[in-house]
Scaffold this active site. Structure first.
Site, short mmCIF file in Angstrom:
data_model
loop_
_atom_site.label_atom_id
_atom_site.label_comp_id
_atom_site.label_asym_id
_atom_site.label_seq_id
_atom_site.Cartn_x
_atom_site.Cartn_y
_atom_site.Cartn_z
N CYS A 1 -6.02 -3.48 7.39
CA CYS A 1 -7.30 -2.90 7.29
C CYS A 1 -8.44 -3.52 6.57
O CYS A 1 -9.71 -3.31 6.79
CB CYS A 1 -7.06 -1.54 6.62
SG CYS A 1 -6.60 -1.59 4.80
N CYS B 1 0.90 -1.23 -0.13
CA CYS B 1 -0.10 0.10 -0.21
C CYS B 1 0.90 1.17 0.04
O CYS B 1 0.66 2.05 -0.58
CB CYS B 1 -0.97 -0.09 1.24
SG CYS B 1 -2.17 1.56 1.45
#
Length: 356
Positions: A196, A104
């Site tokens: 997440c 990410c």
């Protein structure tokens, strides 16, 4: 880039670290703009998430209002799905253990944040990471228990040159204390420790939703020793990672650990703890934050987030772009798909790659 009105875009996740990062920059005289990146949508499945939830977005907006700065919401769901979630599923399907936070940071957060910074006329970008960007280089954070530089090896050097890290010189306790003094709503907010997009830490559930029916990664296979003895059966090699002890057969004089995963025959190789030690590691997909080292160059290498760095020497640079290091002490549980991060003895991040 000092304060005195310079404009900076701050990534605000809705947590205490990024909230304090924004607050410190305001105090230092920067023209601060806040931005929250929406990376993943949970729908109604998980209504209260510490990251990417409506509550977190609202917390970031409330902090921005208190600080008197503008706040933007950046929707990066499509990019995140393509660059991070798809890679996560693919890697587990190959018997590897990825780190989606590294992916990410490398392919979603910082690239898009910098693009939006340019669009908003910002000279710099800032985050709440516990790392120190200084003089065009990236270093470990002061709080070694919270140091997050391990997750940042994949960002571009051009990003580091424009990066501010306002909490990198603080301890976590100091960050919370400052947030309380400023009356920020995030001061005592629990920190997120899970991935997440993996509700309740059920990463196998994510794989089941994305892999095709009958995928080998989730199909039964043998548990075998390095000598080839079959000691049991598993329900899918994607449920295991190198170094894992949980879920393995007992009844032996010493506990078993996962030594390797062989997707070609769906085998999970197990053995005793000493068999986890390695004196060599090979990295692929390299990214350098300094000029690349040559053969014989010394450094420190860290192969897991909480692992102690080991002294190492570059022994091979492959024609395929891989780099091999020999270490001065054994590395435990070297895991394909995880990150190998190279540091100087002064704690500067030299670069890193993905463990082969």
């Amino acid at each position: 880039m000092s304060g005195a009105g310079a404009r900076v875009l701050v990534a605000m996740s809705g947590g205490v670290d990024s909230s304090v990062a924004a607050a410190r920059l305001v105090e230092q005289g920067y023209d601060v703009v806040g931005a929250t990146m929406k990376l993943f949508c949970y729908g109604d499945e998980v209504p209260d998430r510490p990251c990417c939830s409506l509550d977190s977005i609202n917390d970031a907006r409330e902090v921005a209002d208190r600080l008197g700065i503008p706040h933007y919401l950046l929707n990066l769901e499509d990019r995140f799905s393509q660059s991070v979630i798809a890679n996560f599923v693919e890697e587990y399907g190959r018997g590897r253990t990825p780190i989606p936070c590294v992916r990410c940071n490398s392919f979603t957060k910082f690239r898009d944040l910098l693009a939006h910074a340019d669009a908003l006329g910002c000279e710099s970008i800032a985050t709440g990471h516990y790392a120190v960007a200084r003089g065009g280089g990236l270093y470990r954070g002061r709080d070694r228990n919270k140091d997050q530089s391990y997750f940042l090896w994949g960002i571009d050097r051009a990003v580091v040159a424009r990066m501010l890290t306002p909490v990198g010189d603080l301890t976590k306790a100091e960050t919370r204390s400052l947030a309380r003094r400023l009356g920020l709503v995030t001061a005592d907010k629990p920190e997120s420790v899970e991935i997440c997009f993996v509700p309740d830490d059920d990463y196998v559930g994510v794989l089941e939703r994305h892999l095709p029916a009958g995928a080998p990664a989730l199909a039964p296979g043998p548990l075998v020793t390095a000598a080839g003895e079959v000691v049991g059966e598993h329900e899918g090699f994607a449920r295991y990672t190198v170094g894992q002890r949980r879920g393995l057969p007992g009844g032996r004089s010493r506990p078993l650990y996962v030594l390797a995963i062989r997707p070609e025959d769906r085998a999970v190789v197990v053995g005793e703890v000493e068999e986890l030690d390695r004196w060599e590691v090979t990295l692929a997909g390299l990214n350098w934050l300094v000029d690349p080292p040559g053969i014989g160059a010394g450094c420190e290498v860290q192969v897991r987030y909480r692992a102690r760095p080991a002294p190492a020497v570059v022994t091979r640079i492959g024609p395929d772009g891989t780099l091999t290091l020999r270490t001065g002490q054994p590395l435990r549980a070297v895991t394909p798909g995880q990150s190998g991060v190279l540091y100087s003895t002064e704690g500067q991040v030299l670069g890193g790659g993905v463990i082969e």
